[in-house]
Design an enzyme around this catalytic site. Structure first.
Site, PDB file in Angstrom:
ATOM      1  CG  ASP A 186      -2.127   1.100   1.346  1.00 39.91           C
ATOM      2  OD1 ASP A 186      -2.291   1.956   0.370  1.00 39.91           O
ATOM      3  OD2 ASP A 186      -2.425   1.707   2.101  1.00 39.91           O
ATOM      4  CD  GLU A 212      -5.059  -0.471  -0.293  1.00 42.45           C
ATOM      5  OE1 GLU A 212      -5.229  -2.231   0.036  1.00 42.45           O
ATOM      6  OE2 GLU A 212      -5.509   0.470   1.318  1.00 42.45           O
ATOM      7  CG  ASP A 237      -7.979   2.899   1.139  1.00 45.78           C
ATOM      8  OD1 ASP A 237      -8.835   3.197   1.467  1.00 45.78           O
ATOM      9  OD2 ASP A 237      -7.075   2.871   2.522  1.00 45.78           O
ATOM     10  CE  LYS A 261      -8.892   1.806   4.759  1.00 47.78           C
ATOM     11  NZ  LYS A 261      -7.810   2.912   4.363  1.00 47.78           N
ATOM     12  CD  GLN A 289      -9.947   5.865   7.179  1.00 48.82           C
ATOM     13  OE1 GLN A 289     -10.819   5.636   6.119  1.00 48.82           O
ATOM     14  NE2 GLN A 289      -7.711   5.962   7.622  1.00 48.82           N
TER      15      GLN A 289
HETATM   16 MG   LIG Z   1      -4.999   2.234   1.970  1.00 46.70          MG
END
Ligand SMILES: [Mg+2]
Length: 362
Positions: A186, A212, A237, A261, A289
Site C-alpha cells: 500500500d 494499493e 482505497d 472501510k 482506518q
Molecule cells: Mg490504504
C-alpha cells in the site's frame, strides 16, 4: 445523541506515506432510544485522508446531525442517511452515526448486525499492516504477529523510496517467510506512476496479492497507464470514499479492486458499495482506518456478513498497536482469525471505567 472525545496512546506509532499516528484521538458516538437502548460506534479523525478533526466530528454530530435525526425511529435509516448527506464531507462522523444506529437496531431486535446484513460467516481471516521501519524491524514485527496471533497475511506500507528501501522490505519479508505468507503493498499515494511501474516490475517475482493506491488517483493519466500494465488487482482505497467514486475510478481504468472501510461508509454505505462492487465483478478487501477495537468490531461485523468481503483477510489488527482500549471484553485474534460476536447489535460492550479514564471531556 452523544459525541465523546477520547484518547488512547499507541505503544508503537504507525507511520505511512500520507501521515503518522501516535495517539488514537477518536470520538465515541452514542445514540439513545426512548426505550433505553444505546447504540455505539467510533469515528477516527484522519485529517491526512478526509480532512476531519476530533473537534470537527463532535461539532458536526452535535450541532448539525443531532437536530436532523432526533425524533426519527431506528427503521428510518434511509431518511436519516438522506438528511445527513446534505452535509458535505465528514465521512467518519456520518459512518459512526450510521453504525451506532444499526447497533441500536440490532440490540432492539435481539439480533447481531452481521445477521441483519447478510450473516455469511462467523469469522474473518486477519491481515496485519506493517508501517514504515527498516527491513529487519519490519520482518521481526511480522514474525511476532505470526508467532503470537497466527497471522499469515501482511500489508506492507510502501511509498518512501522504491529502490533501496521499499522493495528491500518486501523482498526481505518474502525471503524470510518463503511462500508461507500472503503479501501486498500500500503506497498511500507516495510514489509517482513511473516509480510505481518500475517498482512493480522489480517485485514481479515476489508473488504479491494486490497493490494499493501506489500513486495518486489525481494523476489521472499516469494512474490509468500504471493500472493497465500491472498484473495484480490494483486496490483503490482513499480515492473511493463513496459509491460514485468507485464507479468513476473503476470505469476510468484507475483501479481494479476496492477497499471497503466501515469507518468511512458505515454499514449502510458499505453495503451499497459492496453490492456495486459485486455487480462490477471487483475484488474487495476490508480495510482499516487505523481503528481501535470498537472500529475493528464494526469492520468485522460487516466483513463477516458477505461472501465477497470475507474471502480475503481483512485488515483487523491495528488495535494491537494501542496501549489499551474501551471494550469490556477485548478482541482476541487466534490462529489468524477474529470471530465475530453472536451478541445482539455489533456485539461489543464498552467498559464504563475505561471510558471514564480515557474520555477528554471531563
Ligand atoms: Mg490504504
Amino acid at each position: 445523541m452523544e459525541a465523546i472525545p477520547f484518547a488512547i496512546p499507541y505503544i508503537k506509532p504507525l507511520k505511512f506515506a500520507s501521515g503518522e499516528v501516535h495517539v488514537a484521538e477518536h470520538v465515541l458516538v452514542r445514540v439513545h432510544t426512548d426505550d433505553g437502548v444505546v447504540g455505539v460506534a467510533e469515528a477516527p479523525p484522519r485529517p491526512f485522508t478526509y480532512g476531519e478533526t476530533q473537534d470537527g466530528i463532535i461539532s458536526v454530530v452535535e450541532k448539525i446531525f443531532a437536530p436532523q435525526v432526533i425524533g426519527l425511529t431506528l427503521l428510518e435509516r434511509e431518511v436519516i442517511g438522506a438528511r445527513v448527506a446534505r452535509t458535505v464531507g465528514n465521512p467518519t462522523a456520518k459512518a459512526a452515526l450510521d453504525m451506532a444506529i444499526w447497533d441500536a437496531l440490532g440490540k432492539t431486535l435481539g439480533l447481531p448486525v452481521t445477521d441483519l446484513l447478510g450473516g455469511y460467516t462467523d469469522r474473518m481471516r486477519v491481515s496485519h499492516m506493517l508501517g514504515f521501519d527498516d527491513p529487519a524491524t519490519m520482518v521481526a514485527e511480522a514474525q511476532k504477529m505470526r508467532d503470537t496471533y497466527g497471522i499469515s497475511t501482511f500489508k506492507v506500507k510502501v511509498g518512501r523510496r522504491p529502490v533501496g528501501l521499499d522493495i528491500a522490505v518486501v523482498r526481505a519479508l518474502r525471503n524470510h517467510f518463503g511462500d508461507d505468507v500472503e503479501l501486498y503493498v500500500d503506497g498511500n499515494r507516495g510514489w509517482t506512476a513511473a516509480e510505481s511501474a518500475r517498482a512493480m516490475r522489480e517485485m514481479d517475482d515476489l508473488g504479491l496479492l494486490f497493490a494499493e493506491e501506489l500513486c495518486p488517483a489525481d494523476d489521472v493519466l499516469g494512474r490509468r497507464w500504471l493500472v493497465g500494465q500491472i498484473d495484480v488487482p490494483f486496490i483503490a482505497d482513499e480515492s473511493v470514499p463513496t459509491a460514485a467514486d468507485v464507479t468513476r475510478e473503476i470505469l476510468s481504468g484507475s483501479a481494479t479492486a476496492i477497499s471497503i472501510k466501515t469507518a468511512r461508509t458505515g454499514f449502510t454505505g458499505s453495503r451499497r458499495i459492496h453490492h456495486l462492487a459485486e455487480g462490477l465483478g471487483l475484488e474487495i478487501v476490508i480495510g482499516n482506518q487505523i481503528d481501535g477495537q470498537v472500529g475493528t468490531a464494526c469492520a468485522l461485523a460487516f466483513g463477516a456478513a458477505f461472501q465477497t468481503t470475507s474471502r480475503y483477510a481483512g485488515e483487523l489488527s491495528n488495535f494491537l498497536d494501542m496501549s489499551d482500549d474501551l471494550l469490556a471484553t477485548p478482541l482476541q485474534i487466534r490462529d489468524g482469525f477474529l470471530h465475530r460476536s453472536s451478541r445482539a447489535g455489533i456485539g461489543f460492550e464498552i467498559d464504563p471505567d475505561k471510558l471514564d479514564h480515557y474520555r477528554q471531556d471531563r
